[in-house]
Write a protein that holds these residues in place. Structure first.
Motif, PDB file in Angstrom:
ATOM      1  N   LEU A  10      20.615 -17.023   2.720  1.00 37.23           N
ATOM      2  CA  LEU A  10      20.689 -16.099   3.852  1.00 37.23           C
ATOM      3  C   LEU A  10      19.786 -14.899   3.617  1.00 37.23           C
ATOM      4  CD1 LEU A  10      21.907 -15.286   6.544  1.00 37.23           C
ATOM      5  CD2 LEU A  10      23.830 -14.228   5.302  1.00 37.23           C
ATOM      6  N   GLU A  11      19.757 -14.418   2.379  1.00 36.38           N
ATOM      7  CA  GLU A  11      18.890 -13.296   2.034  1.00 36.38           C
ATOM      8  C   GLU A  11      17.425 -13.693   2.181  1.00 36.38           C
ATOM      9  OE1 GLU A  11      19.487  -9.918  -1.181  1.00 36.38           O
ATOM     10  OE2 GLU A  11      18.756 -11.757  -2.146  1.00 36.38           O
ATOM     11  N   LEU A  12      17.090 -14.898   1.732  1.00 40.67           N
ATOM     12  CA  LEU A  12      15.712 -15.386   1.869  1.00 40.67           C
ATOM     13  C   LEU A  12      15.335 -15.513   3.341  1.00 40.67           C
ATOM     14  CD1 LEU A  12      13.074 -16.523   0.778  1.00 40.67           C
ATOM     15  CD2 LEU A  12      14.171 -18.772   0.630  1.00 40.67           C
ATOM     16  N   ILE A 146      16.737  -6.481  -0.202  1.00 38.07           N
ATOM     17  CA  ILE A 146      17.216  -7.341  -1.285  1.00 38.07           C
ATOM     18  C   ILE A 146      18.310  -6.620  -2.068  1.00 38.07           C
ATOM     19  CG2 ILE A 146      16.582  -8.555  -3.407  1.00 38.07           C
ATOM     20  CD1 ILE A 146      13.791  -8.875  -2.310  1.00 38.07           C
ATOM     21  N   SER A 147      19.427  -7.294  -2.264  1.00 36.19           N
ATOM     22  CA  SER A 147      20.562  -6.715  -2.977  1.00 36.19           C
ATOM     23  C   SER A 147      20.188  -6.389  -4.429  1.00 36.19           C
ATOM     24  CB  SER A 147      21.746  -7.677  -2.952  1.00 36.19           C
ATOM     25  OG  SER A 147      22.777  -7.234  -3.811  1.00 36.19           O
ATOM     26  N   HIS A 154      15.277 -14.835  -8.703  1.00 37.17           N
ATOM     27  CA  HIS A 154      15.350 -15.046  -7.256  1.00 37.17           C
ATOM     28  C   HIS A 154      14.385 -14.111  -6.526  1.00 37.17           C
ATOM     29  CE1 HIS A 154      19.713 -16.803  -7.591  1.00 37.17           C
ATOM     30  NE2 HIS A 154      18.804 -17.496  -8.252  1.00 37.17           N
ATOM     31  N   LYS A 155      14.249 -12.887  -7.025  1.00 40.97           N
ATOM     32  CA  LYS A 155      13.299 -11.940  -6.430  1.00 40.97           C
ATOM     33  C   LYS A 155      11.872 -12.464  -6.565  1.00 40.97           C
ATOM     34  CE  LYS A 155      16.072  -7.769  -7.246  1.00 40.97           C
ATOM     35  NZ  LYS A 155      16.142  -6.455  -7.935  1.00 40.97           N
ATOM     36  N   ILE A 156      11.587 -13.085  -7.701  1.00 39.32           N
ATOM     37  CA  ILE A 156      10.254 -13.656  -7.914  1.00 39.32           C
ATOM     38  C   ILE A 156       9.999 -14.780  -6.909  1.00 39.32           C
ATOM     39  CG2 ILE A 156       8.826 -14.991  -9.521  1.00 39.32           C
ATOM     40  CD1 ILE A 156      10.130 -13.423 -11.796  1.00 39.32           C
TER      41      ILE A 156
END
Length: 212
Positions: A10-12, A146-147, A154-156
């Protein structure tokens, strides 16, 4: 036992939507790809598009390691970046204004030398890398969208997605813009288009400075 944190799709998705509207909005990247497409041909435009996508990785990297926050909170650093970007866009614009009505090459029928492709790549990379708007965009994404609990890995992945998506978008535009009929029109009226794009790029450079 180490808890495994599931990938946040969902964040992506949220990041993908925000990124799409950002990359699809007209700006220096779009102007440069448009100019390369019409003036240098499809291969050069695609190379420039890949350069722009690679430039995204620069923003992602300094956002992840915290340099982006330093840039934002240090006005003189941000101003240096802004003036460099404005100067670069103005230089490309002035070069385009020098386009002449004679000697327009049939670029669609001539292979582009490897050296020209590298130069085209660097044009895209520098244009995106020096874009202060991109700096602020990625800083906002990595600090707000981004949390803080999101894993670095995951950020990468998010960063790689945005780099690939950006390159893909501009490659798509490059292919569309260099369609045979569009190229045929350009080969007849190319110098007019070049001069118009030169004015647009110079206006963008001035806009960066005025709105800083």
């Amino acid at each position: 036992m180490t808890e495994v944190i599931a990938f946040n799709w969902l964040e992506l998705f949220s990041i993908a939507v925000i990124h799409f509207f950002a990359v699809a909005s007209p700006g220096p990247d779009f102007a440069v790809v448009l100019k390369q497409s019409m003036q240098q041909g499809r291969a050069a435009a695609i190379s420039t598009s890949i350069g722009i996508g690679t430039g995204i990785l620069l923003h992602v990297t300094y956002s992840l390691i915290g340099i982006g926050l330093i840039i934002k909170t240090t006005p003189w650093l941000l101003n240096i970046l802004l003036y460099l970007a404005a100067a670069y866009l103005a230089w490309i614009g002035i070069s385009a204004l020098k386009s002449q009505p004679h000697g327009q090459a049939k670029l669609s029928a001539v292979p582009v030398p490897q050296k020209s492709l590298i130069k085209s790549f660097m044009i895209g990379f520098i244009t995106n890398g020096l874009n202060p708007k991109a700096t602020l965009f990625f800083l906002s994404v990595f600090t707000v969208a981004i949390s803080s609990e999101t894993l670095l890995s995951h950020k990468i992945i998010y960063g790689l997605y945005m780099a690939v998506a950006t390159a893909a978008w501009f490659i798509f535009l490059s292919v569309v813009i260099t369609h045979r009929k569009v190229r045929a029109f350009y080969e007849l009226n190319g110098y007019i288009f070049d001069r118009i794009m030169g004015v647009v790029l110079i206006i963008m450079a001035l806009f960066l400075v005025v709105t800083s």
